[in-house]
Design an enzyme around this catalytic site. Sequence first.
Site, PDB file in Angstrom:
ATOM      1  N   TYR A 159       0.598  -1.433   0.271  1.00  0.00           N
ATOM      2  CA  TYR A 159      -0.148  -0.212  -0.056  1.00  0.00           C
ATOM      3  C   TYR A 159       0.770   1.566  -0.093  1.00  0.00           C
ATOM      4  CZ  TYR A 159      -2.794   3.530   1.450  1.00  0.00           C
ATOM      5  OH  TYR A 159      -3.963   5.261   1.055  1.00  0.00           O
ATOM      6  N   LYS A 163       1.350   4.341  -3.110  1.00  0.00           N
ATOM      7  CA  LYS A 163       1.063   4.819  -3.033  1.00  0.00           C
ATOM      8  C   LYS A 163       2.026   6.813  -3.600  1.00  0.00           C
ATOM      9  CE  LYS A 163      -2.948   7.041  -1.626  1.00  0.00           C
ATOM     10  NZ  LYS A 163      -4.040   7.500  -2.748  1.00  0.00           N
TER      11      LYS A 163
HETATM   12  N1  NAI Z   1      -8.608   6.268   5.404  1.00  0.00           N
HETATM   13  C1  NAI Z   1      -7.700   7.001   5.457  1.00  0.00           C
HETATM   14  O1  NAI Z   1      -7.263   7.122   6.424  1.00  0.00           O
HETATM   15  C2  NAI Z   1      -6.753   7.258   4.434  1.00  0.00           C
HETATM   16  C3  NAI Z   1      -6.538   7.716   3.147  1.00  0.00           C
HETATM   17  N2  NAI Z   1      -5.963   7.970   2.011  1.00  0.00           N
HETATM   18  C4  NAI Z   1      -6.628   8.215   0.461  1.00  0.00           C
HETATM   19  O2  NAI Z   1      -7.581   8.413  -0.015  1.00  0.00           O
HETATM   20  C5  NAI Z   1      -8.476   8.113  -1.014  1.00  0.00           C
HETATM   21  C6  NAI Z   1      -9.575   7.930  -0.560  1.00  0.00           C
HETATM   22  O3  NAI Z   1      -9.061   6.740   0.760  1.00  0.00           O
HETATM   23  P1  NAI Z   1     -11.357   6.274   1.433  1.00  0.00           P
HETATM   24  O4  NAI Z   1     -11.926   6.813   1.246  1.00  0.00           O
HETATM   25  O5  NAI Z   1     -10.581   5.973   3.036  1.00  0.00           O
HETATM   26  O6  NAI Z   1     -10.827   4.961   1.062  1.00  0.00           O
HETATM   27  P2  NAI Z   1     -12.542   3.822   0.038  1.00  0.00           P
HETATM   28  O7  NAI Z   1     -11.821   2.541  -0.320  1.00  0.00           O
HETATM   29  O8  NAI Z   1     -13.442   4.237   1.398  1.00  0.00           O
HETATM   30  O9  NAI Z   1     -13.133   4.840  -0.920  1.00  0.00           O
HETATM   31  C7  NAI Z   1     -11.512   4.495  -2.143  1.00  0.00           C
HETATM   32  C8  NAI Z   1     -13.058   4.774  -3.375  1.00  0.00           C
HETATM   33  O10 NAI Z   1     -11.810   4.698  -4.498  1.00  0.00           O
HETATM   34  C9  NAI Z   1     -13.102   3.345  -5.175  1.00  0.00           C
HETATM   35  N3  NAI Z   1     -12.323   2.699  -5.911  1.00  0.00           N
HETATM   36  C10 NAI Z   1     -11.150   1.768  -6.247  1.00  0.00           C
HETATM   37  N4  NAI Z   1     -11.040   0.582  -6.840  1.00  0.00           N
HETATM   38  C11 NAI Z   1     -11.458   1.230  -7.827  1.00  0.00           C
HETATM   39  C12 NAI Z   1     -10.826   1.237  -9.581  1.00  0.00           C
HETATM   40  N5  NAI Z   1     -10.122   0.267  -9.624  1.00  0.00           N
HETATM   41  N6  NAI Z   1     -11.806   2.193  -9.741  1.00  0.00           N
HETATM   42  C13 NAI Z   1     -12.321   3.132  -9.665  1.00  0.00           C
HETATM   43  N7  NAI Z   1     -13.037   3.323  -8.530  1.00  0.00           N
HETATM   44  C14 NAI Z   1     -12.003   2.903  -7.256  1.00  0.00           C
HETATM   45  C15 NAI Z   1     -13.670   2.457  -4.168  1.00  0.00           C
HETATM   46  O11 NAI Z   1     -15.140   1.889  -4.878  1.00  0.00           O
HETATM   47  C16 NAI Z   1     -14.243   3.621  -3.683  1.00  0.00           C
HETATM   48  O12 NAI Z   1     -15.547   3.615  -3.482  1.00  0.00           O
HETATM   49  C17 NAI Z   1      -7.076   6.770  -1.163  1.00  0.00           C
HETATM   50  O13 NAI Z   1      -6.578   6.888  -2.181  1.00  0.00           O
HETATM   51  C18 NAI Z   1      -6.477   6.289   0.028  1.00  0.00           C
HETATM   52  O14 NAI Z   1      -5.118   5.992  -0.356  1.00  0.00           O
HETATM   53  C19 NAI Z   1      -4.411   9.074   2.812  1.00  0.00           C
HETATM   54  C20 NAI Z   1      -4.612   8.444   3.807  1.00  0.00           C
HETATM   55  C21 NAI Z   1      -5.490   8.311   4.682  1.00  0.00           C
HETATM   56  C1  LIG Z   2      -4.457  -3.820  17.426  1.00  0.00           C
HETATM   57  C2  LIG Z   2      -3.439  -3.082  15.896  1.00  0.00           C
HETATM   58  C3  LIG Z   2      -2.339  -2.505  17.111  1.00  0.00           C
HETATM   59  C4  LIG Z   2      -4.095  -1.255  15.777  1.00  0.00           C
HETATM   60  C5  LIG Z   2      -4.286  -1.765  14.665  1.00  0.00           C
HETATM   61  C6  LIG Z   2      -4.531  -0.441  14.219  1.00  0.00           C
HETATM   62  C7  LIG Z   2      -4.496  -0.167  13.150  1.00  0.00           C
HETATM   63  C8  LIG Z   2      -6.350  -1.139  11.919  1.00  0.00           C
HETATM   64  C9  LIG Z   2      -4.587   1.309  12.688  1.00  0.00           C
HETATM   65  C10 LIG Z   2      -3.289   1.955  13.176  1.00  0.00           C
HETATM   66  C11 LIG Z   2      -2.810   3.247  11.788  1.00  0.00           C
HETATM   67  C12 LIG Z   2      -3.803   2.492  10.749  1.00  0.00           C
HETATM   68  C13 LIG Z   2      -3.679   3.552  10.159  1.00  0.00           C
HETATM   69  C14 LIG Z   2      -2.978   4.663   9.449  1.00  0.00           C
HETATM   70  O1  LIG Z   2      -4.122   5.803  10.322  1.00  0.00           O
HETATM   71  C15 LIG Z   2      -2.821   5.288   8.458  1.00  0.00           C
HETATM   72  C16 LIG Z   2      -3.283   4.790   6.808  1.00  0.00           C
HETATM   73  C17 LIG Z   2      -2.820   5.900   6.170  1.00  0.00           C
HETATM   74  C18 LIG Z   2      -3.818   5.464   4.887  1.00  0.00           C
HETATM   75  O2  LIG Z   2      -3.583   6.621   3.933  1.00  0.00           O
HETATM   76  C19 LIG Z   2      -4.577   4.517   4.653  1.00  0.00           C
HETATM   77  C20 LIG Z   2      -5.401   3.955   6.031  1.00  0.00           C
HETATM   78  C21 LIG Z   2      -3.371   3.673   6.978  1.00  0.00           C
HETATM   79  C22 LIG Z   2      -2.537   2.351   6.841  1.00  0.00           C
HETATM   80  C23 LIG Z   2      -4.895   3.632   8.465  1.00  0.00           C
HETATM   81  C24 LIG Z   2      -5.333   1.526   8.647  1.00  0.00           C
HETATM   82  C25 LIG Z   2      -5.266   1.236  10.200  1.00  0.00           C
HETATM   83  C26 LIG Z   2      -4.347   1.929  10.832  1.00  0.00           C
HETATM   84  C27 LIG Z   2      -3.212   0.901  10.584  1.00  0.00           C
END
Ligand code: NAI
Ligand SMILES: CC(C)CCC[C@@H](C)[C@H]1CC[C@H]2[C@@H]3[C@H](O)CC4=CC(=O)CC[C@]4(C)[C@H]3CC[C@]12C
Length: 369
Positions: A159, A163
């Site tokens: 992952y 990214k």
């Molecule tokens: N959740 C988090 O804590 C973080 C997320 N991100 C980034 O933010 C973005 C959104 O993440 P989330 O909303 O958490 O994830 P999510 O899984 O809820 O949303 C991702 C969306 O992309 C769509 N998707 C996946 N594969 C696809 C494909 N082949 N074609 C078209 N659409 C596709 C999914 O259907 C989904 O709706 C991602 O790029 C992720 O890397 C960055 C930092 C933290």
């Molecule tokens: C039981 C364990 C010791 C605790 C598990 C917690 C984990 C599931 C989560 C702790 C940190 C999270 C990640 C972090 O917030 C940074 C992220 C950034 C992204 O771009 C995608 C999600 C994630 C990797 C997030 C995923 C869950 C954790 C690993």
Amino acid sequence: MAESAQVPTLVYLVTGGCGFLGEHIVRMLLEREPRLRELRVFDLHLSSWLEELKTGPVQVTAIQGDVTQAHEVAAAVAGSHVVIHTAGLVDVFGKASPKTIHKVNVQGTQNVIEACIRTGTQFLVYTSSMEVVGPNIKGHPFYRGNEDTPYEAVHRHPYPCSKALAEQLVLEANGRKVNGGLPLVTCALRPTGIYGEGHQVMRDFYNQGLRFGGRLFRAVPASVEHGRVYVGNVAWMHVLVARELEQRAALMGGQVYFCYDKSPYKSYEDFNMEFLGPCGLRLIGTHPLLPYWLLLLLATLNALLQWLLRPLVLYTPLLNPYTLAVANTTFTVSTNKAQRHFGYKPLFSWEESKARTIHWVQALEGSAW
Ligand SMILES: NC(=O)C1=CN([C@@H]2O[C@H](COP(=O)(O)OP(=O)(O)OC[C@H]3O[C@@H](n4cnc5c(N)ncnc54)[C@H](O)[C@@H]3O)[C@@H](O)[C@H]2O)C=CC1
Ligand SMILES: CC(C)CCC[C@@H](C)[C@H]1CC[C@H]2[C@@H]3[C@H](O)CC4=CC(=O)CC[C@]4(C)[C@H]3CC[C@]12C
């Protein structure tokens, strides 16, 4: 990009617009981008809530498509002014293969870039991640760092590797000529761990707590700081960047910005308790109940089980060597780059972010409320 307060002219495309963050970006654009004429929402799986958005003044076009398919991406991008590329495979639990993660996150991003160039779309905002920086495989802390803080960004997990590669592609594409001869302007936003309404991992922790009689058991020392940012503020940053990219192309093009707000610096678990506590859950222990070496052993066993069971069933527990390492390594940001470059101020205070998230947890199915 023509600007007019009266006549909306702009066409935006949001890839991944039905995901956790994507939905907040889509709703925020409709609320706060008055120049919007059409909003294209591109996703592998379209959500039913999109239908209710189609009744407003902005034309909302739902496009079911796959970012790994170049022709589908090009068709969606054609005629749009701005692309917000949020689609991604967020998998740190081993649900998808490394090859699939690479294909969606890296090839998918390359397809978006090429589509912009071929169709003449000039502005591209990419949702990157703090994970492109760290925590690294050596477990070095990143303590309240900013975009210029030196840090050895070395990854092995698919992952963060994907990214980091995708972000590099986006930044390197800045300045390339799009069809028509104008330069492509790109930038990348790096959220820390996002929380808020719709956060799947928060839902998992809540359900786990309910199964254990309202208790969660501390696994990470309280002293380890993990950066978190409210989803509404991350969405707001995307909207602002998209809006300012044309006027401030020279300053913002090719730049990265951490996503930040006023969320407090806490350990991953203590932070979750800010929401789960008011919903009736308790975190047991002031120190981790199991020593780190035992947790690492369990995490390694989980990884082994996942590998052994893969032909029969997908075993994807929260605890694995990677998630344990991320949760156990301090990684927090302290920066004002977004404010300096495009006037970002968090739209939601910590109190509001917290209240909204608690309200969402309380409304979850099976909630103790
Ligand atoms: N959740 C988090 O804590 C973080 C997320 N991100 C980034 O933010 C973005 C959104 O993440 P989330 O909303 O958490 O994830 P999510 O899984 O809820 O949303 C991702 C969306 O992309 C769509 N998707 C996946 N594969 C696809 C494909 N082949 N074609 C078209 N659409 C596709 C999914 O259907 C989904 O709706 C991602 O790029 C992720 O890397 C960055 C930092 C933290
Ligand atoms: C039981 C364990 C010791 C605790 C598990 C917690 C984990 C599931 C989560 C702790 C940190 C999270 C990640 C972090 O917030 C940074 C992220 C950034 C992204 O771009 C995608 C999600 C994630 C990797 C997030 C995923 C869950 C954790 C690993």
